[in-house]
Design a protein around this motif. Structure first.
Motif, short mmCIF file in Angstrom:
data_model
loop_
_atom_site.label_atom_id
_atom_site.label_comp_id
_atom_site.label_asym_id
_atom_site.label_seq_id
_atom_site.Cartn_x
_atom_site.Cartn_y
_atom_site.Cartn_z
N GLY A 204 2.39 -3.68 -41.53
CA GLY A 204 1.68 -3.92 -40.29
C GLY A 204 1.14 -5.32 -40.12
N ALA A 205 1.43 -6.23 -41.06
CA ALA A 205 0.89 -7.58 -40.99
C ALA A 205 1.48 -8.36 -39.83
CB ALA A 205 1.15 -8.32 -42.30
N ALA A 206 0.75 -9.38 -39.39
CA ALA A 206 1.27 -10.35 -38.43
C ALA A 206 1.80 -11.54 -39.22
CB ALA A 206 0.17 -10.80 -37.46
N VAL A 207 3.09 -11.82 -39.05
CA VAL A 207 3.74 -12.91 -39.78
C VAL A 207 3.91 -14.09 -38.82
CG1 VAL A 207 5.76 -13.62 -41.10
CG2 VAL A 207 4.94 -11.25 -41.25
N TYR A 208 3.33 -15.23 -39.17
CA TYR A 208 3.40 -16.43 -38.34
C TYR A 208 4.21 -17.48 -39.06
CZ TYR A 208 0.21 -14.90 -34.70
OH TYR A 208 -0.35 -14.24 -33.62
N LEU A 209 5.24 -18.00 -38.36
CA LEU A 209 6.11 -19.01 -38.94
C LEU A 209 6.19 -20.22 -38.03
CD1 LEU A 209 7.89 -16.02 -38.99
CD2 LEU A 209 8.98 -17.32 -40.82
N CYS A 210 6.18 -21.42 -38.62
CA CYS A 210 6.41 -22.63 -37.86
C CYS A 210 7.10 -23.64 -38.76
CB CYS A 210 5.10 -23.21 -37.32
SG CYS A 210 5.37 -24.60 -36.19
N GLY A 211 8.23 -24.15 -38.29
CA GLY A 211 8.98 -25.11 -39.09
C GLY A 211 10.34 -25.37 -38.48
N PRO A 212 11.22 -26.01 -39.22
CA PRO A 212 12.55 -26.32 -38.69
C PRO A 212 13.38 -25.06 -38.47
CG PRO A 212 12.39 -26.89 -41.01
CD PRO A 212 11.00 -26.54 -40.57
N PRO A 213 14.25 -25.07 -37.45
CA PRO A 213 15.05 -23.87 -37.14
C PRO A 213 15.81 -23.28 -38.32
CG PRO A 213 15.25 -25.47 -35.36
CD PRO A 213 14.48 -26.16 -36.46
N PRO A 214 16.43 -24.08 -39.22
CA PRO A 214 17.16 -23.46 -40.33
C PRO A 214 16.27 -22.60 -41.23
CG PRO A 214 17.80 -25.75 -40.09
CD PRO A 214 16.62 -25.55 -39.20
N LEU A 215 14.99 -22.97 -41.33
CA LEU A 215 14.08 -22.17 -42.14
C LEU A 215 13.75 -20.86 -41.46
CD1 LEU A 215 12.04 -21.77 -44.48
CD2 LEU A 215 10.38 -23.04 -43.10
N MET A 216 13.54 -20.89 -40.15
CA MET A 216 13.02 -19.72 -39.45
C MET A 216 14.09 -18.79 -38.91
SD MET A 216 9.74 -21.20 -37.45
CE MET A 216 10.75 -21.91 -36.18
N ALA A 217 15.32 -19.27 -38.79
CA ALA A 217 16.37 -18.48 -38.13
C ALA A 217 16.54 -17.08 -38.70
CB ALA A 217 17.69 -19.25 -38.18
N PRO A 218 16.54 -16.90 -40.03
CA PRO A 218 16.78 -15.54 -40.56
C PRO A 218 15.54 -14.67 -40.63
CG PRO A 218 16.64 -17.09 -42.38
CD PRO A 218 16.47 -17.90 -41.12
N ALA A 219 14.38 -15.17 -40.18
CA ALA A 219 13.12 -14.46 -40.43
C ALA A 219 13.11 -13.07 -39.82
CB ALA A 219 11.94 -15.28 -39.91
N ARG A 220 13.50 -12.93 -38.56
CA ARG A 220 13.39 -11.63 -37.89
C ARG A 220 14.33 -10.60 -38.52
NH1 ARG A 220 10.19 -12.05 -33.46
NH2 ARG A 220 9.81 -14.15 -32.72
N GLN A 221 15.53 -11.02 -38.90
CA GLN A 221 16.45 -10.08 -39.52
C GLN A 221 15.92 -9.61 -40.87
OE1 GLN A 221 17.39 -13.00 -38.14
NE2 GLN A 221 18.36 -12.13 -36.30
N ILE A 222 15.33 -10.55 -41.63
CA ILE A 222 14.82 -10.18 -42.95
C ILE A 222 13.62 -9.24 -42.82
CG2 ILE A 222 13.75 -11.07 -45.06
CD1 ILE A 222 15.38 -13.63 -44.68
N ILE A 223 12.70 -9.56 -41.90
CA ILE A 223 11.48 -8.76 -41.79
C ILE A 223 11.80 -7.35 -41.31
CG2 ILE A 223 10.74 -9.22 -39.42
CD1 ILE A 223 8.48 -9.46 -42.51
N ARG A 224 12.82 -7.20 -40.45
CA ARG A 224 13.21 -5.86 -40.01
C ARG A 224 13.69 -5.02 -41.19
NH1 ARG A 224 16.26 -8.54 -35.80
NH2 ARG A 224 15.00 -8.75 -33.91
N ARG A 225 14.31 -5.70 -42.15
CA ARG A 225 14.86 -4.98 -43.29
C ARG A 225 13.80 -4.66 -44.34
NH1 ARG A 225 18.12 -8.63 -44.65
NH2 ARG A 225 17.15 -9.44 -46.54
#
Length: 331
Positions: A204-225
């Motif tokens: 249930g945590a809120a995950v906040y990301l900010c940085g270059p696109p290559p770092l953040m691009a896979p975040a949503r797919q990983i967190i769903r898993r």
């Protein structure tokens, strides 16, 4: 909301000459159109390799909340957006030297005057999450730092993972509050791996990301898993990739030029081949700098700013596209 705004405007006009007029004109801390303000560069501090912070001073500066940014009008006429990153009682931005706009910032001196617009917030901190995981990459620490302070001062559960090329290139290391802070420079830990970091978020945590696109691009797919109950909030430094795009033409009415927009290309990028000086800033559809009048064609609006009435006549060329066929723009 539009009806309320109209009623408020009528109310202020009726009482414009009354003793309560100053109360009616008191500024709202954050609004969609922002403020235009003149400020002075009060202090410049080197924060890391190619990174300086600027403390700005002015009269009656509006309040701001974590995640807010300013639009800065540079001496050349360029406009750029920078996150507020100091204590919430001050206006401070930090800029890494990576392009023409940032070079102008680095050439400023204490005492120079600037025009700013804002603050506005396209990256607000939710305040009802059971826990927070903050992930920053390089200069992406700028909007994250006030969020971490906010949570720390209020006793909210939080954790920060901070990536960067090296410690010498990572600004504000000395300002991070004591607590669960994980510093991971590439020259010590290797290439960042979100697959190792995102599972650190509690359910249930809120995950906040900010940085270059290559770092953040896979975040949503990983967190769903790994943690489907967590929510992901991100701010990128750079334009989003074009998804589901098809090629089409744009006609620039004033010059008579016709330009082909590629399937994976933004309208703004195509326009800049013919008009390199066209104005833009965020390239993500929220600041409104690249707004253009549409004289013909059907627009697929992908912005987060325009009202329905504005979309009948205008578009943000940084993100929006054509639904089918050519677009005719007032350029």
């Amino acid at each position: 909301m539009r009806l309320a705004a109209a009623a408020g405007g009528a109310y202020r006009r009726v009482f414009a000459g009354s003793p309560v007029a100053p109360l009616l004109s008191r500024p709202n801390p954050v609004r969609r159109t922002g403020y235009d303000l003149d400020v002075v560069v009060r202090r410049i501090v080197p924060e890391a390799e190619d990174v300086v912070s600027l403390e700005l001073d002015g009269t009656a500066l509006p309040a701001w909340q974590p995640g807010a940014h300013l639009d800065v009008f540079l001496p050349s006429g360029r406009q750029r957006s920078y996150s507020l990153c100091g204590e919430m009682s001050t206006y401070r931005i930090a800029v890494r030297r990576i392009g023409q706009g940032s070079r102008e910032i680095h050439e400023l001196r204490e005492g120079d005057r600037l025009r700013i617009r804002g603050p506005r917030n396209a990256f607000p901190l939710v305040t009802n999450a059971p826990a927070y995981l903050f992930i920053a990459g390089g200069i992406g620490i700028t909007p994250i730092l006030p969020m971490v302070r906010f949570c720390h001062e209020r006793g909210l559960p939080w954790r920060l993972v901070y990536f960067g090329r090296s410690r010498s290139a990572m600004p504000f290391l000395a300002e991070l509050p004591g607590g669960p802070v994980d510093i991971r420079p590439d020259d010590e830990y290797g290439v960042p791996d979100l697959g190792q970091v995102l599972p650190l978020a509690p359910p249930g945590a809120a995950v906040y990301l900010c940085g270059p696109p290559p770092l953040m691009a896979p975040a949503r797919q990983i967190i769903r898993r790994v943690n489907p109950t967590a929510s992901v909030h991100s701010e990128r430094f750079g334009p989003p990739s074009v998804e589901g795009g098809k090629p089409f033409e744009i006609h620039l009415r004033r010059s008579g030029k016709t330009i082909e927009v590629g399937a994976e290309e933004s309208v703004l990028a195509a326009i800049r081949r013919a008009l390199p000086g066209v104005t833009y800033s965020c390239r993500q559809g929220f600041c409104g700098t690249c707004k253009v009048r549409v004289l013909g064609g059907d627009v697929e609006h992908r912005d987060r700013l325009l009202t329905d009435a504005e979309r009948d006549e205008e578009m943000l060329v940084c993100v929006s596209r054509s639904t089918s066929g050519p677009l005719v723009l007032d350029l």
